[in-house]
Design an enzyme around this catalytic site. Sequence first.
Site, mmCIF file in Angstrom:
data_model
loop_
_atom_site.group_PDB
_atom_site.id
_atom_site.type_symbol
_atom_site.label_atom_id
_atom_site.label_comp_id
_atom_site.label_asym_id
_atom_site.label_seq_id
_atom_site.Cartn_x
_atom_site.Cartn_y
_atom_site.Cartn_z
ATOM 1 N N ASP A 239 0.843 -1.211 0.000
ATOM 2 C CA ASP A 239 0.000 0.000 0.000
ATOM 3 C C ASP A 239 0.875 1.257 0.000
ATOM 4 O O ASP A 239 0.599 2.224 -0.701
ATOM 5 C CB ASP A 239 -0.891 0.046 1.251
ATOM 6 N N ARG A 267 13.005 17.454 -36.569
ATOM 7 C CA ARG A 267 12.790 16.575 -37.731
ATOM 8 C C ARG A 267 11.878 17.267 -38.760
ATOM 9 O O ARG A 267 10.764 17.665 -38.411
ATOM 10 C CB ARG A 267 12.136 15.275 -37.237
ATOM 11 N N GLU A 363 4.964 -5.090 -8.191
ATOM 12 C CA GLU A 363 4.248 -4.593 -6.997
ATOM 13 C C GLU A 363 2.730 -4.718 -7.160
ATOM 14 O O GLU A 363 1.968 -3.868 -6.712
ATOM 15 C CB GLU A 363 4.703 -3.178 -6.640
ATOM 16 N N THR A 365 0.149 -6.610 -10.311
ATOM 17 C CA THR A 365 -0.240 -6.261 -11.681
ATOM 18 C C THR A 365 -1.393 -5.252 -11.645
ATOM 19 O O THR A 365 -2.114 -5.144 -10.646
ATOM 20 C CB THR A 365 -0.728 -7.503 -12.457
HETATM 21 N N1 COS Z 1 -4.316 -3.731 4.473
HETATM 22 C C1 COS Z 1 -4.740 -4.392 5.567
HETATM 23 N N2 COS Z 1 -5.339 -5.603 5.502
HETATM 24 C C2 COS Z 1 -5.509 -6.151 4.290
HETATM 25 C C3 COS Z 1 -5.097 -5.520 3.112
HETATM 26 C C4 COS Z 1 -4.477 -4.254 3.239
HETATM 27 N N3 COS Z 1 -4.055 -3.576 2.172
HETATM 28 N N4 COS Z 1 -5.403 -6.314 2.054
HETATM 29 C C5 COS Z 1 -5.993 -7.416 2.544
HETATM 30 N N5 COS Z 1 -6.054 -7.314 3.901
HETATM 31 C C6 COS Z 1 -6.637 -8.289 4.816
HETATM 32 C C7 COS Z 1 -8.099 -8.532 4.479
HETATM 33 O O1 COS Z 1 -8.930 -7.602 5.149
HETATM 34 C C8 COS Z 1 -8.318 -9.952 4.969
HETATM 35 O O2 COS Z 1 -8.510 -9.922 6.370
HETATM 36 P P1 COS Z 1 -9.571 -10.928 7.046
HETATM 37 O O3 COS Z 1 -9.008 -12.281 6.837
HETATM 38 O O4 COS Z 1 -9.597 -10.498 8.474
HETATM 39 O O5 COS Z 1 -10.860 -10.703 6.336
HETATM 40 C C9 COS Z 1 -6.972 -10.611 4.689
HETATM 41 O O6 COS Z 1 -6.014 -9.558 4.603
HETATM 42 C C10 COS Z 1 -6.979 -11.390 3.408
HETATM 43 O O7 COS Z 1 -7.381 -10.514 2.372
HETATM 44 P P2 COS Z 1 -8.002 -11.024 1.000
HETATM 45 O O8 COS Z 1 -9.028 -12.069 1.277
HETATM 46 O O9 COS Z 1 -8.398 -9.838 0.200
HETATM 47 O O10 COS Z 1 -6.726 -11.752 0.365
HETATM 48 P P3 COS Z 1 -6.526 -12.448 -1.025
HETATM 49 O O11 COS Z 1 -5.711 -13.652 -0.821
HETATM 50 O O12 COS Z 1 -7.828 -12.578 -1.764
HETATM 51 O O13 COS Z 1 -5.556 -11.441 -1.851
HETATM 52 C C11 COS Z 1 -4.793 -9.517 -2.977
HETATM 53 C C12 COS Z 1 -5.685 -10.118 -1.901
HETATM 54 C C13 COS Z 1 -4.979 -10.134 -4.331
HETATM 55 C C14 COS Z 1 -5.158 -8.043 -3.034
HETATM 56 C C15 COS Z 1 -3.317 -9.651 -2.531
HETATM 57 O O14 COS Z 1 -2.933 -11.001 -2.572
HETATM 58 C C16 COS Z 1 -2.352 -8.846 -3.377
HETATM 59 O O15 COS Z 1 -2.168 -7.639 -3.168
HETATM 60 N N6 COS Z 1 -1.685 -9.484 -4.341
HETATM 61 C C17 COS Z 1 -0.637 -8.850 -5.112
HETATM 62 C C18 COS Z 1 0.653 -9.002 -4.424
HETATM 63 C C19 COS Z 1 1.736 -8.284 -5.136
HETATM 64 O O16 COS Z 1 1.730 -7.082 -5.231
HETATM 65 N N7 COS Z 1 2.706 -9.054 -5.645
HETATM 66 C C20 COS Z 1 3.792 -8.471 -6.325
HETATM 67 C C21 COS Z 1 5.065 -8.926 -5.752
HETATM 68 S S1 COS Z 1 5.563 -8.109 -4.331
HETATM 69 S S2 COS Z 1 6.813 -6.790 -5.005
#
Ligand code: COS
Length: 385
Positions: A239, A267, A363, A365
């Site tokens: 974030d 050009r 970070e 997609t």
């Molecule tokens: N801040 C705080 N809490 C968060 C959050 C955030 N930004 N995002 C998710 N959560 C919490 C959710 O509220 C949920 O909590 P509860 O279990 O209490 O409900 C928990 O984390 C799981 O969240 P969610 O169910 O949304 O997780 P998913 O597995 O569905 O994945 C995404 C969510 C796809 C958004 C996440 O996996 C993601 O950001 N993926 C991309 C990762 C990335 O950027 N990779 C690149 C490489 S790193 S450089």
Amino acid sequence: MDYFFTEEQQMIKELAAQIAEEKVKPVRAELDETGEFPWDIMKTLAQSDLFGLFIPEEYGGLGKGSLELCIAVEEISRVCLGVSTSYAANALGTYPILIIGSEEQKKKYLPDIASGKRLVAFGLTEANAGSDAGGVQTTARLDGNEYVLNGTKQWITNGGEAEIYTIIAITDKSKGARGASAFIVEKGTPGFTFGKKEDKMGIRASVTRELIFDNCRIPKENIIGKEGMGFIIAMKTLDKSRTGVGAQGVGVAHGAFEEAVAFARQRHQFGHPVISFQAVQHMLADMAIQIEAARSLVYSVSRFIDSSTKDISKETAMAKTFATDVAMKVTVDAVQVMGGAGYMKEYPVEKMMRDAKILQIYEGTNQIQRNVIGQSLIREAARKK
Ligand code: COS
């Protein structure tokens, strides 16, 4: 446009721009060719205190925020996205310590990070955990006073060059993503080695390697936060850092735009400079509008991050997505405005176009960003009911 920078912010912008022009521009083509890590430039950035921008003063930093970091990242990206990736990845790797690290961890690591003495890398991604951040398989097992890490991290920026690594690993398999934890691992720890350097399409001045943990033992105090907090730490880290990726997008788009304008002025075709043709002017006008809109969004989201305690996920995802989609479109259009010349390595826009592509991928997609935004919209709508 006047973005109402403070005197300090203006100074940061000018300093980063000067380093980019004087130190980065002369070597960017060579770095792109060789893929060498830009140590000399990192040293210059360190001597200019730019590594400490976002680190609190009590830990040796300048105590500034996301906006100042974005300003510096944008200026370096305007000249070379590979160099700016090597620089910005430090903030990504540092955020877990900054967000939730203990006082001891902050005192131990942040001063060296702020001074640029030790680089940092963030290790989340694995062969089966990219968009699905919860799919991490690297494990960390508590054994007496130590955690024992096993597994492989993939595509890690600054891998092998950094001294400090913030790593997400599973401490309790039965809990899925809720069983993930975050750790600090130092280079040189027995059982911690690096895989091959990846050969990339773009951002070739940044280094990408595997991190391999084979019974790597680290002190139990190196856990960041508590067991089970790893997934949330990773999400909060991303974030914070995604606005910086947006700033990279604004920078590379602006750099490509400047090249296209300069070329179109000199050009000549049909007896006139090509910039006098309306077809070219309209392309340049659209590029300028998109860059200005992306910059406005990145700056206002950065200001929001720096001044609010609210959830920032939706806004940072918006800034990242919009600015990096703009970067891709504008760099492709810069090549188009320059025609055959744009396609040649003699000019920097073909590199900028290759470099820009990663911004829509790393970070998170831009498809994942849209998921994040969509989920936030659903939650907001449910709260209003
Ligand atoms: N801040 C705080 N809490 C968060 C959050 C955030 N930004 N995002 C998710 N959560 C919490 C959710 O509220 C949920 O909590 P509860 O279990 O209490 O409900 C928990 O984390 C799981 O969240 P969610 O169910 O949304 O997780 P998913 O597995 O569905 O994945 C995404 C969510 C796809 C958004 C996440 O996996 C993601 O950001 N993926 C991309 C990762 C990335 O950027 N990779 C690149 C490489 S790193 S450089």
